[in-house]
Structure formats: structure tokens, C-alpha cells
Design a protein around this motif. Structure first.
Motif, PDB file in Angstrom:
ATOM      1  N   ARG A  63      -6.734  14.929 -23.083  1.00 50.99           N
ATOM      2  CA  ARG A  63      -5.845  16.023 -23.496  1.00 50.99           C
ATOM      3  C   ARG A  63      -4.390  15.658 -23.214  1.00 50.99           C
ATOM      4  O   ARG A  63      -3.520  15.797 -24.088  1.00 50.99           O
ATOM      5  CB  ARG A  63      -6.207  17.314 -22.761  1.00 50.99           C
ATOM      6  N   TRP A 105      -1.170  17.640 -25.306  1.00 50.86           N
ATOM      7  CA  TRP A 105      -1.587  19.005 -25.612  1.00 50.86           C
ATOM      8  C   TRP A 105      -1.654  19.855 -24.357  1.00 50.86           C
ATOM      9  O   TRP A 105      -2.012  19.381 -23.283  1.00 50.86           O
ATOM     10  CB  TRP A 105      -2.971  19.011 -26.244  1.00 50.86           C
ATOM     11  N   LYS A 148      -3.648  24.598 -26.638  1.00 48.50           N
ATOM     12  CA  LYS A 148      -3.762  23.881 -27.905  1.00 48.50           C
ATOM     13  C   LYS A 148      -5.116  23.183 -28.020  1.00 48.50           C
ATOM     14  O   LYS A 148      -5.759  23.221 -29.075  1.00 48.50           O
ATOM     15  CB  LYS A 148      -2.641  22.861 -28.060  1.00 48.50           C
ATOM     16  N   GLU A 150      -7.774  25.739 -28.796  1.00 44.05           N
ATOM     17  CA  GLU A 150      -7.703  26.175 -30.191  1.00 44.05           C
ATOM     18  C   GLU A 150      -8.345  25.134 -31.112  1.00 44.05           C
ATOM     19  O   GLU A 150      -9.072  25.488 -32.044  1.00 44.05           O
ATOM     20  CB  GLU A 150      -6.252  26.420 -30.597  1.00 44.05           C
ATOM     21  N   LYS A 151      -8.088  23.854 -30.857  1.00 45.33           N
ATOM     22  CA  LYS A 151      -8.660  22.787 -31.679  1.00 45.33           C
ATOM     23  C   LYS A 151     -10.187  22.786 -31.606  1.00 45.33           C
ATOM     24  O   LYS A 151     -10.862  22.490 -32.587  1.00 45.33           O
ATOM     25  CB  LYS A 151      -8.143  21.421 -31.216  1.00 45.33           C
ATOM     26  N   ASN A 172     -18.045  19.756 -30.443  1.00 41.62           N
ATOM     27  CA  ASN A 172     -16.660  19.951 -30.850  1.00 41.62           C
ATOM     28  C   ASN A 172     -15.700  19.169 -29.954  1.00 41.62           C
ATOM     29  O   ASN A 172     -14.744  18.569 -30.434  1.00 41.62           O
ATOM     30  CB  ASN A 172     -16.291  21.438 -30.823  1.00 41.62           C
ATOM     31  N   GLU A 202     -13.338  16.010 -31.187  1.00 41.31           N
ATOM     32  CA  GLU A 202     -11.885  16.084 -31.040  1.00 41.31           C
ATOM     33  C   GLU A 202     -11.330  15.013 -30.105  1.00 41.31           C
ATOM     34  O   GLU A 202     -10.279  14.443 -30.355  1.00 41.31           O
ATOM     35  CB  GLU A 202     -11.489  17.480 -30.536  1.00 41.31           C
TER      36      GLU A 202
END
Length: 87
Positions: A15, A20, A24, A27-28, A53, A57
């Protein structure tokens, strides 16, 4: 290697590498900032879709071994809490 020890560290590193905030990143991934904070601080582990997820990411992949069937490179049985994290 204990998943509760290494996964949050790798998540935080990835991160911060992206510059980020927790908000943020959350949210991603599609979760609340407080839930992301709990994961990043090792208070909880993601499961199911959330884990996928995060992995999509951040490219943090977990290989969780079945202790009854898998041995590590040294031939020693791997415990349920040992994982390999790469990314």
C-alpha cells in the motif's frame, strides 16, 4: 511463517509503495477503511472474495499448505499456520 505475522506487513508495504492511504486502498478493494485497517494491523484475516480482491490489487499471493499432505523443502511437515507469501 505465520500468516498473521507476515500478511499484514506485506499488505502495508505494498500500500505504501503505491502511495495510497488506507481509505484509498479500501475503496479499490471494495471494503471499509476500518476493515482494511483491521486486516493491515493483523486484527483479522480476509477471507473469500475480499482475499481475492486484495491479491488482485496488490499481487500478494498466499499459498496455504495442508499440513497433513504437504512438506516443505527440508522435508519437515508444514503446520496449518505456515504460509508462503510472495509478491
Amino acid at each position: 511463517m505465520n500468516i498473521r505475522a507476515i500478511y499484514p506487513v506485506r499488505l502495508r508495504e505494498e500500500r505504501k509503495k503505491r502511495g495510497w492511504t488506507q481509505k484509498k486502498a479500501a475503496e479499490k478493494i471494495g471494503i471499509s477503511r476500518s476493515y482494511f485497517s483491521d486486516i493491515e494491523n493483523g486484527r483479522t484475516l480476509p477471507s473469500g472474495e475480499i482475499l481475492f480482491n486484495i491479491n488482485d490489487e496488490f499481487q500478494i499471493f498466499l499459498i496455504i499448505c495442508d499440513a497433513d499432505r504437504v512438506r516443505n523443502e527440508s522435508g519437515r511437515k508444514v503446520t496449518n499456520t505456515e504460509v508462503k507469501v510472495n509478491g
